[in-house]
Each structure stands twice: as structure tokens, then as C-alpha cells.
Design a protein around this motif. Structure first.
Motif, PDB file in Angstrom:
ATOM      1  N   GLU A   1       0.808  -1.209   0.000  1.00 48.88           N
ATOM      2  CA  GLU A   1       0.000   0.000   0.000  1.00 48.88           C
ATOM      3  C   GLU A   1       0.846   1.266   0.000  1.00 48.88           C
ATOM      4  OE1 GLU A   1      -2.630  -0.268   3.325  1.00 48.88           O
ATOM      5  OE2 GLU A   1      -3.516  -2.155   2.656  1.00 48.88           O
ATOM      6  N   ARG A   2       2.172   1.085  -0.103  1.00 48.00           N
ATOM      7  CA  ARG A   2       3.130   2.192  -0.166  1.00 48.00           C
ATOM      8  C   ARG A   2       3.118   3.056   1.095  1.00 48.00           C
ATOM      9  NH1 ARG A   2       2.633   4.300  -6.431  1.00 48.00           N
ATOM     10  NH2 ARG A   2       2.742   2.252  -7.381  1.00 48.00           N
ATOM     11  N   ILE A   3       2.777   2.441   2.194  1.00 48.75           N
ATOM     12  CA  ILE A   3       2.873   3.129   3.473  1.00 48.75           C
ATOM     13  C   ILE A   3       4.325   3.099   3.949  1.00 48.75           C
ATOM     14  CG2 ILE A   3       2.130   3.096   5.893  1.00 48.75           C
ATOM     15  CD1 ILE A   3      -0.500   1.827   4.914  1.00 48.75           C
ATOM     16  N   LEU A   4       4.943   1.945   3.795  1.00 46.09           N
ATOM     17  CA  LEU A   4       6.362   1.798   4.115  1.00 46.09           C
ATOM     18  C   LEU A   4       7.193   1.922   2.834  1.00 46.09           C
ATOM     19  CD1 LEU A   4       6.705  -1.148   6.680  1.00 46.09           C
ATOM     20  CD2 LEU A   4       7.598   1.165   6.948  1.00 46.09           C
ATOM     21  N   PRO A   5       8.320   2.632   2.877  1.00 47.20           N
ATOM     22  CA  PRO A   5       9.192   2.731   1.693  1.00 47.20           C
ATOM     23  C   PRO A   5       9.875   1.396   1.420  1.00 47.20           C
ATOM     24  CG  PRO A   5      10.222   3.800   3.585  1.00 47.20           C
ATOM     25  CD  PRO A   5       8.841   3.416   4.016  1.00 47.20           C
ATOM     26  N   ALA A   6       9.672   0.867   0.223  1.00 39.28           N
ATOM     27  CA  ALA A   6      10.228  -0.448  -0.105  1.00 39.28           C
ATOM     28  C   ALA A   6      10.317  -0.612  -1.607  1.00 39.28           C
ATOM     29  CB  ALA A   6       9.350  -1.545   0.493  1.00 39.28           C
ATOM     30  N   THR A   7      11.106  -1.609  -2.016  1.00 39.50           N
ATOM     31  CA  THR A   7      11.199  -1.953  -3.431  1.00 39.50           C
ATOM     32  C   THR A   7      11.302  -3.462  -3.532  1.00 39.50           C
ATOM     33  OG1 THR A   7      12.406  -1.550  -5.500  1.00 39.50           O
ATOM     34  CG2 THR A   7      13.725  -1.805  -3.503  1.00 39.50           C
ATOM     35  N   LYS A   8      10.956  -3.997  -4.690  1.00 40.51           N
ATOM     36  CA  LYS A   8      11.038  -5.441  -4.876  1.00 40.51           C
ATOM     37  C   LYS A   8      12.233  -5.795  -5.744  1.00 40.51           C
ATOM     38  CE  LYS A   8       6.693  -7.777  -3.989  1.00 40.51           C
ATOM     39  NZ  LYS A   8       5.575  -8.557  -4.567  1.00 40.51           N
ATOM     40  N   ALA A   9      13.005  -6.780  -5.292  1.00 38.73           N
ATOM     41  CA  ALA A   9      14.134  -7.306  -6.063  1.00 38.73           C
ATOM     42  C   ALA A   9      13.987  -8.815  -6.108  1.00 38.73           C
ATOM     43  CB  ALA A   9      15.454  -6.909  -5.415  1.00 38.73           C
ATOM     44  N   THR A  10      13.977  -9.371  -7.314  1.00 39.11           N
ATOM     45  CA  THR A  10      13.772 -10.816  -7.532  1.00 39.11           C
ATOM     46  C   THR A  10      12.557 -11.329  -6.767  1.00 39.11           C
ATOM     47  OG1 THR A  10      15.268 -11.458  -5.723  1.00 39.11           O
ATOM     48  CG2 THR A  10      16.248 -11.157  -7.918  1.00 39.11           C
ATOM     49  N   GLY A  11      11.496 -10.496  -6.757  1.00 43.35           N
ATOM     50  CA  GLY A  11      10.241 -10.904  -6.153  1.00 43.35           C
ATOM     51  C   GLY A  11      10.150 -10.753  -4.653  1.00 43.35           C
ATOM     52  N   LYS A  12      11.197 -10.252  -4.025  1.00 45.43           N
ATOM     53  CA  LYS A  12      11.203 -10.100  -2.566  1.00 45.43           C
ATOM     54  C   LYS A  12      11.305  -8.629  -2.188  1.00 45.43           C
ATOM     55  CE  LYS A  12      13.369 -14.606  -1.701  1.00 45.43           C
ATOM     56  NZ  LYS A  12      14.506 -15.312  -1.068  1.00 45.43           N
ATOM     57  N   TRP A  13      10.641  -8.258  -1.094  1.00 49.06           N
ATOM     58  CA  TRP A  13      10.683  -6.875  -0.632  1.00 49.06           C
ATOM     59  C   TRP A  13      12.039  -6.553  -0.014  1.00 49.06           C
ATOM     60  CZ3 TRP A  13       7.486  -3.448  -2.241  1.00 49.06           C
ATOM     61  CH2 TRP A  13       6.142  -3.755  -2.487  1.00 49.06           C
ATOM     62  N   LEU A  14      12.547  -5.366  -0.352  1.00 45.51           N
ATOM     63  CA  LEU A  14      13.722  -4.799   0.315  1.00 45.51           C
ATOM     64  C   LEU A  14      13.346  -3.414   0.815  1.00 45.51           C
ATOM     65  CD1 LEU A  14      16.713  -5.752  -2.030  1.00 45.51           C
ATOM     66  CD2 LEU A  14      16.179  -6.704   0.216  1.00 45.51           C
ATOM     67  N   PHE A  15      13.804  -3.090   2.022  1.00 45.87           N
ATOM     68  CA  PHE A  15      13.442  -1.832   2.669  1.00 45.87           C
ATOM     69  C   PHE A  15      14.715  -1.041   2.970  1.00 45.87           C
ATOM     70  CE2 PHE A  15      10.301  -5.022   3.523  1.00 45.87           C
ATOM     71  CZ  PHE A  15       9.078  -4.374   3.504  1.00 45.87           C
ATOM     72  N   PRO A  16      14.915   0.129   2.322  1.00 44.31           N
ATOM     73  CA  PRO A  16      16.081   0.963   2.648  1.00 44.31           C
ATOM     74  C   PRO A  16      15.975   1.421   4.109  1.00 44.31           C
ATOM     75  CG  PRO A  16      15.015   1.696   0.618  1.00 44.31           C
ATOM     76  CD  PRO A  16      14.086   0.732   1.266  1.00 44.31           C
ATOM     77  N   LYS A  17      16.938   1.048   4.929  1.00 45.69           N
ATOM     78  CA  LYS A  17      16.819   1.311   6.365  1.00 45.69           C
ATOM     79  C   LYS A  17      16.721   2.797   6.681  1.00 45.69           C
ATOM     80  CE  LYS A  17      18.674   0.410  10.931  1.00 45.69           C
ATOM     81  NZ  LYS A  17      18.637   1.811  11.351  1.00 45.69           N
ATOM     82  N   ILE A  18      17.481   3.619   5.958  1.00 43.20           N
ATOM     83  CA  ILE A  18      17.470   5.054   6.244  1.00 43.20           C
ATOM     84  C   ILE A  18      16.080   5.646   6.025  1.00 43.20           C
ATOM     85  CG2 ILE A  18      18.195   5.761   3.911  1.00 43.20           C
ATOM     86  CD1 ILE A  18      19.874   7.934   5.242  1.00 43.20           C
ATOM     87  N   LEU A  19      15.330   5.108   5.041  1.00 42.63           N
ATOM     88  CA  LEU A  19      13.981   5.605   4.776  1.00 42.63           C
ATOM     89  C   LEU A  19      12.966   5.041   5.768  1.00 42.63           C
ATOM     90  CD1 LEU A  19      13.867   5.528   0.870  1.00 42.63           C
ATOM     91  CD2 LEU A  19      14.483   7.406   2.403  1.00 42.63           C
ATOM     92  N   VAL A  20      13.210   3.815   6.236  1.00 44.73           N
ATOM     93  CA  VAL A  20      12.346   3.261   7.283  1.00 44.73           C
ATOM     94  C   VAL A  20      12.481   4.093   8.558  1.00 44.73           C
ATOM     95  CG1 VAL A  20      11.941   1.264   8.781  1.00 44.73           C
ATOM     96  CG2 VAL A  20      12.375   0.919   6.341  1.00 44.73           C
TER      97      VAL A  20
END
Length: 306
Positions: A32-51
Motif C-alpha cells: 500500500e506504499r505506506i512503508l518505503p520499499a522496493t522489490k528485487a527478484t520478487g522479494k521486498w527490500l526496505f532501505p533502512k534510512i527511509l524506514v
């Protein structure tokens, strides 16, 4: 075991543990784009600085919502309107603007150190295709919006004597003056430098073979070098050329726009700035400065989707 504060990107499991949430909730917030994240090879990755930034802004309904920092491309009209907006809010809020060039501005935005990046990366003729390629190169671009600021004229700045030479040679098959003139460059990653290099290639010149030793970090710095006779010619916007008493040769009309995380769009400081841009007083100011078209200011150009 890697500690959370040592990570650049966090997995779904790590974020769930970090925020004391279950993985389904974290996944839903990412979708829902509430948390900053991106998908790589089908898995979520979350940039810690943005979290971490998301956590801070979630405190007390957004502890950073009383300030807004704009970075990226340099522009006199934006600078003047940010100053005016700041004068209206007084000491209750902070609105700031530092020009870094489009490329560095996007890097800073991506790392969460700025709220908005101003950029100009293509002419109106390319229908924002260059924007799409540029923005989607950032891992968190799906959380971004692109909002139209205004159109502006970009071209060559020069003193009157250089302009006379330019006019005399404009229709010549070859132009040896291009190599003899002292050119001012802009920093790597700036939209103006990209425009200049692309235009020169169409004229049969490569910028790296021209006489250029100076690099300007802003439009006004570039104009100052030319006005002081430290250089002869450079590339920038019409309004800066006019305020510096320089001649101007229009090359293209570009879209000068604002990139931001989706949540920033509703921040009152941005809405106040966009509203100010549409006021008759601002339209008159843009006409006075020269080279601006404020039609469709505030229009959503891109919502982060492919």
C-alpha cells in the motif's frame, strides 16, 4: 549476526522484527506504499534510512511536518517563491531550497535527506520519456510522484559581443568560434549540462573538446562568470541571462518539475507553494523574469508506476 543499524537494506523479516510487527502487516504496508520499499527478484527490500525517516515522521503526527527542504535544479523563480512562502510562515515552520543539480538532488531525495527534488531533464518534445528512464533507475521510485512546476526557456548565455559573433556565424557551415570561445560547464548530473552536450552534438561538436576550464554549481554562478569576462558562453535559463544583462539564444523549452515521496504531496508547505505559483502576482513575476509559462502548474505527471 548483522545488527539492524549496520544494514543498508532490510528484508521483510528484519523489518517486521525491527518494528515489532508481523510479516503480513509489513508486506501489506509495503504493497500500500505506506512503508518505503522496493522489490528485487520478487522479494521486498526496505532501505533502512527511509524506514527510520518514516518512523520519525510518524511520531506525533509527523515531527518533521513543520519543515520542507527542496533540493535539485537551480531556478530563480522557485528560489523567490520559496523565500516568499518562508516569509509568510515566519518562525513557525521552515521551508528551504538548496540547488545541487538534478542528479545529485535525486540521490539526496532517494536517501531521505530532502523532501522534494526540482529537476529538468528533457525538452517538451520528448513527452517526459527521459524522465521515466531517469526516475525508474532509483530503487524507491515507486513511492515517488512527479508534479509539474512550469515550463521555461533554456539556451545559450553570452555577452553582447559574443552574441554578435554568434549571429554572424549562425548560418555558416562550420563555426570555429565554438572552439575559441571559453565555455562554462555545469556540474556533472545537471540538466543544463545534459541539454548543452546534446545540443552541441547536433551541431557537430563534443563538449569535452571545447575550451572549458570553469564549472558552475548554479545558473547564477554560470552567468556571473560570463558577466565578469571570466568566460564567454554557457547554457542556462532565460531569466538568469536577463537579470545578468546577458544576451540569450533560446534553444529549447523544458518542463521544470518537482519529484517527491507520495506523502509529501499533501504537506501543507508544498500545497501553499503550489497555490502561490498559480496566483496572478506570481504569474506577473514570471513574466517579468522572462522565459516562463505557468500553465498547468501542479499537474500530476507521473505516479511512480512503470
Amino acid at each position: 549476526m548483522t545488527q539492524a543499524n549496520e544494514l543498508t537494506y532490510m528484508s521483510l523479516t528484519q523489518v517486521a522484527e525491527y518494528l515489532s510487527l508481523d510479516e503480513d502487516s509489513v508486506s501489506s504496508m509495503a504493497n500500500e506504499r505506506i512503508l518505503p520499499a522496493t522489490k528485487a527478484t520478487g522479494k521486498w527490500l526496505f532501505p533502512k534510512i527511509l524506514v527510520d525517516r518514516w518512523l520519525m515522521e510518524s511520531c506525533h503526527s509527523g515531527m518533521l511536518s513543520d519543515r520542507m527542504h527542496i533540493t535539485g535544479s537551480d531556478d530563480p523563480l522557485l528560489s523567490m517563491l520559496v523565500a516568499k512562502t518562508m516569509s509568510q510562515v515566519g518562525t513557525t515552520e521552515l521551508i528551504s531550497y538548496s540547488s545541487t543539480g538534478s542528479g545529485l538532488g535525486l540521490d539526496v531525495l532517494s536517501q531521505g535527506y530532502a523532501d522534494i527534488c526540482a529537476l529538468h531533464w528533457g525538452s517538451l518534445e520528448d513527452d517526459n520519456l527521459s524522465y521515466h528512464e531517469l526516475l525508474t533507475s532509483y530503487p524507491n521510485h515507486k513511492q515517488w510522484l512527479l508534479v509539474h512546476g512550469y515550463n521555461r526557456k533554456q539556451g545559450l548565455m553570452m555577452r553582447s559581443e559574443t552574441f554578435e559573433q554568434y549571429e554572424a556565424l549562425a548560418n555558416a557551415a562550420t563555426n570555429t568560434s565554438f572552439k575559441s570561445w571559453r565555455w562554462v560547464a555545469r556540474q556533472a548530473g545537471s540538466g543544463s549540462q545534459q541539454h548543452l552536450e546534446q545540443w552541441l552534438l547536433k551541431q557537430g561538436f563534443n563538449f569535452k573538446y571545447l575550451n572549458s576550464t570553469l564549472v558552475a554549481q548554479s545558473e547564477r554562478e554560470l552567468a556571473g562568470y560570463i558577466a565578469r569576462h571570466n568566460a564567454d558562453i554557457g547554457f542556462g535559463c532565460q531569466s538568469v541571462a536577463l537579470e545578468s544583462g546577458l544576451s540569450f539564444v533560446p534553444i529549447l523549452t523544458e518542463s521544470f518539475d518537482l519529484v517527491m515521496p507520495q506523502g509529501i504531496y499533501f504537506r501543507r508547505q508544498l500545497q501553499q507553494l503550489l497555490d502561490l505559483l498559480q496566483q496572478p502576482e506570481s504569474i506577473r513575476l514570471a513574466a517579468t523574469l522572462g522565459g516562463y509559462d505557468l500553465t498547468n502548474t501542479g499537474k500530476l505527471l507521473w505516479n511512480g508506476q512503470e
